[in-house]
Motif scaffolding. Sequence first.
Motif, PDB file in Angstrom:
ATOM      1  N   UNK A  64      24.871  29.829  23.700  1.00 34.98           N
ATOM      2  CA  UNK A  64      25.866  30.250  24.693  1.00 34.98           C
ATOM      3  C   UNK A  64      27.281  29.986  24.166  1.00 34.98           C
ATOM      4  N   UNK A  65      27.639  30.720  23.127  1.00 36.62           N
ATOM      5  CA  UNK A  65      28.921  30.493  22.453  1.00 36.62           C
ATOM      6  C   UNK A  65      30.107  31.032  23.261  1.00 36.62           C
ATOM      7  N   UNK A  66      29.855  31.904  24.224  1.00 36.02           N
ATOM      8  CA  UNK A  66      30.957  32.472  25.002  1.00 36.02           C
ATOM      9  C   UNK A  66      31.398  31.553  26.140  1.00 36.02           C
ATOM     10  N   UNK A  67      30.550  30.641  26.527  1.00 34.44           N
ATOM     11  CA  UNK A  67      30.904  29.714  27.610  1.00 34.44           C
ATOM     12  C   UNK A  67      31.944  28.728  27.119  1.00 34.44           C
ATOM     13  N   UNK A  68      32.950  28.394  27.937  1.00 31.43           N
ATOM     14  CA  UNK A  68      34.000  27.455  27.508  1.00 31.43           C
ATOM     15  C   UNK A  68      33.480  26.052  27.234  1.00 31.43           C
ATOM     16  N   UNK A  69      32.373  25.675  27.841  1.00 31.93           N
ATOM     17  CA  UNK A  69      31.797  24.351  27.615  1.00 31.93           C
ATOM     18  C   UNK A  69      30.330  24.373  27.996  1.00 31.93           C
ATOM     19  N   UNK A  70      29.603  23.318  27.586  1.00 28.49           N
ATOM     20  CA  UNK A  70      28.194  23.205  27.944  1.00 28.49           C
ATOM     21  C   UNK A  70      28.018  23.063  29.449  1.00 28.49           C
ATOM     22  N   UNK A  71      28.987  22.448  30.109  1.00 30.33           N
ATOM     23  CA  UNK A  71      28.914  22.293  31.561  1.00 30.33           C
ATOM     24  C   UNK A  71      28.925  23.655  32.241  1.00 30.33           C
ATOM     25  N   UNK A 124      25.561  25.372  31.619  1.00 29.64           N
ATOM     26  CA  UNK A 124      24.512  24.834  32.493  1.00 29.64           C
ATOM     27  C   UNK A 124      24.689  25.318  33.926  1.00 29.64           C
ATOM     28  N   UNK A 125      25.933  25.402  34.362  1.00 31.88           N
ATOM     29  CA  UNK A 125      26.210  25.843  35.734  1.00 31.88           C
ATOM     30  C   UNK A 125      25.827  27.297  35.960  1.00 31.88           C
TER      31      UNK A 125
END
Length: 267
Positions: free
Chosen positions: A213-220, A223-224
């Motif tokens: 999930x490289x497009x998400x700004x963070x792992x949080x 996960x959300x």
Amino acid sequence: MQAFHTQLAVGTYALVAWFSLYLLIAEALRMWTRTSSLSPAHRAHIAESFVSGVQGVACSVVGVMTVIACWHDVMRDKYPLALYYSSIGTAYFIYDLWAMFRSHSARSECDSVGALLLSYVKKDLLMIVHHLTIVCVLFPAVVYHSPMGHFFIGCFFCTELSTPFVNARVILSRLGLKNSTIYMVNGILMMIVFSMCRVAMFPVMYAVYLSQQTRAPSHIHALASIPITCHLSCLLVLAPQIYWLNMMVKGAVAVLKSTPSQLSKDY
């Protein structure tokens, strides 16, 4: 609709196959000299464990094949065999509710069907809930209502890698081999594989998902974005695994502290 009918047909044939395999093994145990003198309860337990082991091998093989095929894109890659085996697995867990009841009734002293059913539910409540959750929630949610790839289905199938070791332990015990080296080795392998495939598998699934999930700004944020039903399904499956692993560790400690005469007793 055609796909649903195909899945239903596969599940129906599989259900007949599981029952047939159980009855075949039960009859073979009745005729085999070494097991013919065992109590009906012990033979029923061996037959149940043998079929469970077969299912564990088949499910884990399909799981490994699915994980390998879908590794590079866990959210989109599909593997048709995983869908077909979902029907076979559903049929197995339906059959196994009956097989567990048969084993329970063979060793029960209840004098009525109602009392027998009640004692069965009380003794095997966790396993019954586990089976019903897989049949009614996990398989339908993952296979028919989830946009996720089949990588996660393969991971759930891989949790069955430990099942042959668990059932081999039961069979060896019923055959009077609790003092044997193979029983001890199998017990060690059982705990190792169980902890890897039924407990560690869940953080591994999340880790592989987050790594892609490289497009998400963070792992949080990543996960959300996962539906809450997915988290709850994982939790429902993981909770009993932790409980059973704890029971295995306690059992291993008890074995190490036991004398040979105590090990030979049948609990």
